[in-house]
Motif scaffolding. Structure first.
Motif, PDB file in Angstrom:
ATOM      1  N   ALA A  53       0.840  -1.201   0.000  1.00 26.34           N
ATOM      2  CA  ALA A  53       0.000   0.000   0.000  1.00 26.34           C
ATOM      3  C   ALA A  53       0.874   1.251   0.000  1.00 26.34           C
ATOM      4  O   ALA A  53       0.593   2.227  -0.704  1.00 26.34           O
ATOM      5  CB  ALA A  53      -0.925  -0.005   1.214  1.00 26.34           C
ATOM      6  N   LEU A  54       1.950   1.213   0.756  1.00 22.05           N
ATOM      7  CA  LEU A  54       2.861   2.359   0.789  1.00 22.05           C
ATOM      8  C   LEU A  54       3.570   2.528  -0.553  1.00 22.05           C
ATOM      9  O   LEU A  54       3.724   3.644  -1.057  1.00 22.05           O
ATOM     10  CB  LEU A  54       3.878   2.184   1.922  1.00 22.05           C
ATOM     11  CG  LEU A  54       4.868   3.336   2.116  1.00 22.05           C
ATOM     12  CD1 LEU A  54       4.132   4.654   2.357  1.00 22.05           C
ATOM     13  CD2 LEU A  54       5.804   3.047   3.286  1.00 22.05           C
ATOM     14  N   PHE A  55       3.979   1.400  -1.120  1.00 20.22           N
ATOM     15  CA  PHE A  55       4.633   1.432  -2.437  1.00 20.22           C
ATOM     16  C   PHE A  55       3.711   2.074  -3.478  1.00 20.22           C
ATOM     17  O   PHE A  55       4.096   2.994  -4.209  1.00 20.22           O
ATOM     18  CB  PHE A  55       5.025   0.007  -2.840  1.00 20.22           C
ATOM     19  CG  PHE A  55       5.744  -0.112  -4.160  1.00 20.22           C
ATOM     20  CD1 PHE A  55       6.522   0.916  -4.667  1.00 20.22           C
ATOM     21  CD2 PHE A  55       5.661  -1.296  -4.896  1.00 20.22           C
ATOM     22  CE1 PHE A  55       7.196   0.794  -5.881  1.00 20.22           C
ATOM     23  CE2 PHE A  55       6.329  -1.434  -6.105  1.00 20.22           C
ATOM     24  CZ  PHE A  55       7.090  -0.383  -6.600  1.00 20.22           C
ATOM     25  N   ALA A  56       2.458   1.593  -3.506  1.00 22.85           N
ATOM     26  CA  ALA A  56       1.508   2.125  -4.494  1.00 22.85           C
ATOM     27  C   ALA A  56       1.209   3.603  -4.228  1.00 22.85           C
ATOM     28  O   ALA A  56       1.066   4.390  -5.167  1.00 22.85           O
ATOM     29  CB  ALA A  56       0.218   1.307  -4.473  1.00 22.85           C
ATOM     30  N   SER A  57       1.144   3.979  -2.956  1.00 24.94           N
ATOM     31  CA  SER A  57       0.885   5.385  -2.642  1.00 24.94           C
ATOM     32  C   SER A  57       2.037   6.264  -3.102  1.00 24.94           C
ATOM     33  O   SER A  57       1.834   7.381  -3.591  1.00 24.94           O
ATOM     34  CB  SER A  57       0.676   5.557  -1.134  1.00 24.94           C
ATOM     35  OG  SER A  57      -0.438   4.813  -0.719  1.00 24.94           O
ATOM     36  N   ALA A  58       3.267   5.751  -2.936  1.00 26.94           N
ATOM     37  CA  ALA A  58       4.446   6.491  -3.393  1.00 26.94           C
ATOM     38  C   ALA A  58       4.415   6.648  -4.903  1.00 26.94           C
ATOM     39  O   ALA A  58       4.720   7.712  -5.445  1.00 26.94           O
ATOM     40  CB  ALA A  58       5.722   5.769  -2.964  1.00 26.94           C
ATOM     41  N   LEU A 104      17.567   6.502   1.308  1.00 28.28           N
ATOM     42  CA  LEU A 104      18.530   7.410   0.683  1.00 28.28           C
ATOM     43  C   LEU A 104      19.036   6.828  -0.641  1.00 28.28           C
ATOM     44  O   LEU A 104      19.207   7.553  -1.626  1.00 28.28           O
ATOM     45  CB  LEU A 104      19.701   7.683   1.625  1.00 28.28           C
ATOM     46  CG  LEU A 104      19.335   8.480   2.882  1.00 28.28           C
ATOM     47  CD1 LEU A 104      20.548   8.648   3.789  1.00 28.28           C
ATOM     48  CD2 LEU A 104      18.753   9.840   2.517  1.00 28.28           C
ATOM     49  N   GLY A 105      19.275   5.519  -0.641  1.00 27.07           N
ATOM     50  CA  GLY A 105      19.729   4.877  -1.875  1.00 27.07           C
ATOM     51  C   GLY A 105      18.701   5.008  -2.978  1.00 27.07           C
ATOM     52  O   GLY A 105      19.032   5.335  -4.124  1.00 27.07           O
ATOM     53  N   ALA A 106      17.423   4.779  -2.621  1.00 27.00           N
ATOM     54  CA  ALA A 106      16.354   4.898  -3.615  1.00 27.00           C
ATOM     55  C   ALA A 106      16.238   6.340  -4.114  1.00 27.00           C
ATOM     56  O   ALA A 106      16.043   6.581  -5.307  1.00 27.00           O
ATOM     57  CB  ALA A 106      15.024   4.436  -3.018  1.00 27.00           C
ATOM     58  N   MET A 226      11.051  12.345  -4.482  1.00 35.59           N
ATOM     59  CA  MET A 226      10.251  12.048  -3.292  1.00 35.59           C
ATOM     60  C   MET A 226       9.509  10.733  -3.466  1.00 35.59           C
ATOM     61  O   MET A 226       9.451   9.903  -2.545  1.00 35.59           O
ATOM     62  CB  MET A 226       9.255  13.198  -3.047  1.00 35.59           C
ATOM     63  CG  MET A 226       8.371  13.012  -1.837  1.00 35.59           C
ATOM     64  SD  MET A 226       9.307  12.739  -0.302  1.00 35.59           S
ATOM     65  CE  MET A 226       9.298  14.361   0.409  1.00 35.59           C
ATOM     66  N   SER A 227       8.958  10.510  -4.648  1.00 41.14           N
ATOM     67  CA  SER A 227       8.253   9.266  -4.923  1.00 41.14           C
ATOM     68  C   SER A 227       9.213   8.072  -4.824  1.00 41.14           C
ATOM     69  O   SER A 227       8.873   7.027  -4.246  1.00 41.14           O
ATOM     70  CB  SER A 227       7.635   9.342  -6.320  1.00 41.14           C
ATOM     71  OG  SER A 227       7.090   8.102  -6.690  1.00 41.14           O
ATOM     72  N   ALA A 228      10.416   8.228  -5.363  1.00 41.46           N
ATOM     73  CA  ALA A 228      11.412   7.156  -5.302  1.00 41.46           C
ATOM     74  C   ALA A 228      11.804   6.866  -3.861  1.00 41.46           C
ATOM     75  O   ALA A 228      11.915   5.710  -3.445  1.00 41.46           O
ATOM     76  CB  ALA A 228      12.646   7.544  -6.122  1.00 41.46           C
ATOM     77  N   ALA A 229      12.003   7.919  -3.074  1.00 38.33           N
ATOM     78  CA  ALA A 229      12.406   7.739  -1.678  1.00 38.33           C
ATOM     79  C   ALA A 229      11.344   6.972  -0.900  1.00 38.33           C
ATOM     80  O   ALA A 229      11.663   6.059  -0.126  1.00 38.33           O
ATOM     81  CB  ALA A 229      12.661   9.098  -1.032  1.00 38.33           C
ATOM     82  N   LEU A 230      10.063   7.310  -1.128  1.00 31.20           N
ATOM     83  CA  LEU A 230       8.994   6.636  -0.397  1.00 31.20           C
ATOM     84  C   LEU A 230       8.810   5.203  -0.889  1.00 31.20           C
ATOM     85  O   LEU A 230       8.499   4.308  -0.097  1.00 31.20           O
ATOM     86  CB  LEU A 230       7.693   7.429  -0.519  1.00 31.20           C
ATOM     87  CG  LEU A 230       7.709   8.742   0.268  1.00 31.20           C
ATOM     88  CD1 LEU A 230       6.562   9.640  -0.151  1.00 31.20           C
ATOM     89  CD2 LEU A 230       7.642   8.463   1.767  1.00 31.20           C
ATOM     90  N   ALA A 231       9.013   4.973  -2.183  1.00 31.59           N
ATOM     91  CA  ALA A 231       8.996   3.597  -2.689  1.00 31.59           C
ATOM     92  C   ALA A 231      10.125   2.823  -2.024  1.00 31.59           C
ATOM     93  O   ALA A 231       9.980   1.634  -1.689  1.00 31.59           O
ATOM     94  CB  ALA A 231       9.150   3.587  -4.213  1.00 31.59           C
ATOM     95  N   GLY A 232      11.249   3.498  -1.812  1.00 33.04           N
ATOM     96  CA  GLY A 232      12.373   2.885  -1.118  1.00 33.04           C
ATOM     97  C   GLY A 232      12.045   2.563   0.336  1.00 33.04           C
ATOM     98  O   GLY A 232      12.453   1.529   0.865  1.00 33.04           O
ATOM     99  N   LEU A 233      11.282   3.449   0.957  1.00 35.78           N
ATOM    100  CA  LEU A 233      10.854   3.189   2.333  1.00 35.78           C
ATOM    101  C   LEU A 233      10.046   1.890   2.384  1.00 35.78           C
ATOM    102  O   LEU A 233      10.264   1.025   3.244  1.00 35.78           O
ATOM    103  CB  LEU A 233      10.022   4.368   2.844  1.00 35.78           C
ATOM    104  CG  LEU A 233       9.482   4.291   4.270  1.00 35.78           C
ATOM    105  CD1 LEU A 233      10.621   4.234   5.275  1.00 35.78           C
ATOM    106  CD2 LEU A 233       8.576   5.495   4.577  1.00 35.78           C
TER     107      LEU A 233
END
Ligand code: ATP
Ligand code: MG
Lengths: 332, 258
Positions: A53-58, A104-106, A226-233
Motif C-alpha cells: 500500500a505504501l509502495f503504491a501510494s508512493a 537514501l539509496g532509492a 520524493m516518490s522514489a524515496a517513499l517507494a524505497g521506504l
C-alpha cells in the motif's frame, strides 16, 4: 452591482458542512481496524498489505499528482530492499539505520533516473524509466552483494532503536504500521503544500506554469525523487518483513504491478492505491493456494475494473453523490 | 518609417528584437522582424490571421527558439535563455487560448502566480495555510479586475471572457517589466473590453506592454505605437494614424475601410 447570469456547472454537489467530522470519524475507524487487525489476521499478510500500500501510494504521488507515468519504480522498491538487507545483515546495522539507507539509496537512484528521464513526455518518459530500471535489474543480477538468483536471505530484523525486538511478530507489525502511517502523512503533506500547489498547476497547464516563471523540470524532478524515496521506504521495510531481498522486486513485472494497483484503486486519490494494492495482494494470496494462474486472474480483474469504473474503485466512489457530500476529492 | 522609432528620444527600450526569424521545416513563419518595445508605452502588433503574431510572441518569450536574429530584454541578450528564466527576468505573456488552471479557484490561480515571487513555491513541508498571507494581494488584483464575485469559483466554471480577465490578473500578479498580451479582449463583451482597455492603460504607466489585438478601435484608442505584420514580415510601423494611412496596410489588412 447588477448580478449577471453566469453559466455554472449546476450538478456540482457541495460537501456537507459536517463532512470534515465524518471523514475524521472514518479515519479513526480505519486506524482502529488496523490496530486491531493482527488479532484476526496473520501479521505477515497484513504487513505485506501495508508495504505494498505504501509502495503504491508512493507511485501515485508521481502518476496521480504529477502526471508522470513511471515504468521503473521497481528499481526503487527492490533496490532499497537490497540496500537495507545488505546493511542489516552484512554490516550489522540497526533496522532503522538500514531502512534509512534504503530510502537514501532509492532517492539517489531516483535523482539519476529522473534527471535523465524528466525532459521526456508521456510514453517516452515511461520507456526511458523502463530502460533505466532494466539496466538496474541487470546490475542487481551481476553485482556480488545481491547474490544473484539466491537473493539476500535470512536478513535479521534486529532491535528497533536497540530496544524493541522486531522478531516478535506484533512488535514488527506495529512498527510497519507506524512506518506506513508516517509515509502517508508525508505524502499528504507533500500534496497539500506550497510545492504541491505548483505541481498541481504544472499538471493543469504546463505552458502557463512556465510563463509564470516556474522551472517545471525541477519541480517534476523533486516529485520524482520524493516518490522514489517513499517507494524505497516501502522496499526497505519489505526486506525486513520477509527477511529476504530478491530479484523479483526489481523486475519490470513489479513496476507493472504497482501501476495496476494504483489504477485499480484510483489515481490521484489518497486512498485509491491503498485499496488497489489491498485487492491485488489479497487476490494473490488467495490464488496462491489454488490452481488458478495468478497473473491471468489479476489481469481479468483489472480488465473488468477498467471497463466498469474507469476512475478506479475509490475514484468512482468519490464521484458518487455520497462521496461528494463527504467532500472526497480526486485530482481529475 | 522604421527610423522614427529608433531615433525617437523618449522612454527607454526594454525589449528589442533584431532580424528575428523562424522557419517551420522550410516554411518561413517570421522573417526579419525588428521590434523595439518601450517602457510606459503600449505597442500593438496587428496583422491578418496567420501573419505570425503569436509566433513572434513565442519567439520573444523563448517558447520557440528563433532560427535567426537576436532578442534583448532589459539590456541582456536572451536569445538563448530558457522561457521560465525569461519570465523570471520580467517578461511575462498571456496566451491566445486562455491559459488558466481550470481546477483551481480564481483566487488559487492568482496565488500560484504570487507564490514564486513570495518565495513560497518549493516548501513541501509547509501546510497550505502558509499561503494565506498571499490572500490579501490576490484579492486586491481580483477586485481590480472585477472578479470578486467569482473569487471562489473554479476557473473552469467561468465564462470565456472572464477566463481571459483571470489570465490578465495572474499575469499582473507577477508585476512584470514587460507584458505581452495575445488578443486579451477576444471573446469579451463590450463592457469587459472597456474595462480591460482601462486596466491595460493603467498598468502601462509603469511597464511596457506589447499586445496583439484585432479590435482596431481599441488599438486606435490606447496604443501609442502600431506594428503591422503580414506573412511574417513587418509592412508598417508607427502611430495609428500613420499606419492606417499606409496604402500597403490598407490593401493588405484593413481592406477598403479606413
Ligand atoms: N508550431 C508550428 N509549426 C508549424 N507551423 C506553425 C507553427 N506555429 C505557427 N505556424 C504557422 O505559422 C504561421 C503564423 O502563425 P501564427 O499563429 O503566428 O499567426 P497569428 O498571426 O498569430 O494568427 P492569428 O491571428 O490567427 O492568431 C501560420 O501559417 C501557422 O500555420
Ligand atoms: Mg495568434
Amino acid at each position: 452591482m447588477a448580478a449577471k447570469s453566469e453559466p455554472i456547472a449546476t450538478e456540482q454537489v457541495a460537501a456537507h458542512p459536517r463532512a470534515g467530522q465524518v471523514r475524521l470519524v472514518l479515519l479513526v475507524i480505519a486506524l482502529a481496524a488496523l490496530l486491531a487487525a493482527p488479532l484476526f489476521l496473520y501479521p505477515i499478510f497484513l504487513m505485506k498489505l501495508l508495504a505494498f500500500a505504501l509502495f503504491a501510494s508512493a507511485f501515485n504521488l508521481l502518476l496521480g499528482y504529477t502526471g508522470l507515468l513511471s515504468f521503473g519504480h521497481a528499481a526503487f522498491f527492490g533496490g532499497a530492499a537490497y540496500f537495507t538487507a545488505h546493511a542489516v545483515k552484512v554490516w550489522g546495522w540497526s533496522p532503522e539505520a538500514g531502512i534509512l539507507l534504503g530510502v537514501l539509496g532509492a532517492a539517489a537512484l531516483g535523482l539519476v533516473m529522473g534527471a535523465i528521464a524528466i525532459r521526456r513526455q508521456g510514453i517516452y518518459f515511461a520507456m526511458i524509466t523502463l530502460a533505466l530500471s532494466q539496466m538496474f535489474f541487470f546490475f542487481c543480477l551481476q553485482a556480488p552483494f545481491t547474490h544473484g538468483e539466491d537473493g539476500i536471505q535470512s536478513v535479521p530484523r534486529g532491535h528497533l532503536f536497540g530496544v524493541i525486538d522486531l522478531n516478535q511478530p506484533l512488535n514488527m507489525y506495529y512498527f510497519v504500521l507506524a512506518v506506513f502511517v508516517i509515509g502517508l502523512l508525508i505524502i499528504w503533506r507533500f500534496v497539500n503544500s506550497p510545492f504541491g500547489m505548483i505541481l498541481k498547476s504544472i499538471r493543469e497547464n504546463e505552458s502557463r506554469a512556465i510563463s509564470l516563471g516556474y522551472s517545471v523540470q525541477h519541480y517534476k524532478l523533486g516529485a520524482f525523487v520524493m516518490s522514489a524515496a517513499l517507494a524505497g521506504l516501502a522496499g526497505g521495510v519489505k526486506a525486513l518483513i520477509f527477511q529476504f531481498a530478491t530479484l523479483t522486486d526489481v523486475t519490470w513485472q513489479m513496476s507493472g504491478e504497482v501501476i495496476l494497483m494504483t489504477l485499480l484503486g484510483g489515481i490521484g486519490t489518497l486512498f485509491g492505491p491503498i485499496v488497489g494494492s489491498g485487492l491485488v495482494v489479497t487476490l494473490q494470496n488467495v490464488l496462491a493456494t489454488s490452481d488458478f494462474p495468478v497473473t491471468i486472474i489479476t489481469g481479468l480483474v483489472f480488465m473488468v475494473c477498467v471497463l466498469l469504473f474507469r476512475r478506479g474503485i475509490v475514484g468512482e466512489f468519490c464521484a458518487t453523490k455520497l462521496g461528494k457530500m463527504l467532500g472526497f476529492r480526486t485530482e481529475n | 518609417m522604421a527610423l522614427s522609432v529608433a531615433t525617437q528620444a523618449g522612454p527607454r527600450v526594454v525589449l528589442s528584437a533584431r532580424g528575428l526569424g523562424k522557419d517551420f521545416s522550410g516554411f518561413t513563419a517570421v522573417n526579419g522582424v525588428d521590434l523595439d518595445v518601450h517602457h510606459s508605452r503600449i505597442h500593438a502588433l496587428i496583422g491578418p490571421n496567420g501573419a505570425g503574431k503569436t509566433t513572434v510572441f513565442n519567439l520573444l518569450t523563448k517558447f520557440l527558439q528563433p532560427t535567426r536574429g537576436q532578442i534583448t530584454l532589459l539590456g541582456q541578450d536572451i536569445t538563448h535563455t530558457r522561457p521560465d528564466k525569461v519570465a523570471r527576468m520580467g517578461l511575462v505573456r498571456s496566451f491566445q487560448i486562455s491559459a488558466i488552471f481550470p481546477h483551481l479557484t480564481v483566487r488559487e490561480n492568482v496565488k500560484v502566480a504570487l507564490q514564486r515571487p513570495a518565495g513560497l513555491a518549493t516548501q513541501f513541508w509547509l501546510p497550505l495555510s502558509s499561503l494565506d498571507r498571499l490572500d490579501a494581494r490576490a484579492d486586491e488584483l481580483i477586485e481590480k479586475l472585477g472578479l470578486s464575485r467569482w473569487r471562489d469559483y473554479r476557473a473552469a466554471d467561468l465564462s470565456y471572457g472572464r477566463k481571459r480577465v483571470l489570465e490578465i490578473a495572474t499575469t499582473l500578479a507577477l508585476d512584470p517589466a514587460v507584458l505581452l498580451l495575445d488578443e486579451p479582449m477576444a471573446g469579451m463583451g463590450q463592457e469587459d473590453v472597456a474595462m480591460v482597455a482601462d486596466i491595460i492603460r493603467d498598468v502601462a504607466s509603469e511597464r511596457a506592454v506589447l499586445m496583439v489585438e484585432h479590435n482596431l478601435s481599441v488599438v486606435a484608442d490606447i496604443c501609442h505605437h502600431v506594428t503591422v505584420l503580414q506573412r511574417g514580415e513587418i509592412i508598417a510601423t508607427g502611430d495609428y494614424a500613420t499606419v492606417s494611412a499606409d496604402p500597403r496596410v490598407r490593401t493588405a489588412y484593413m481592406g477598403s475601410e479606413a
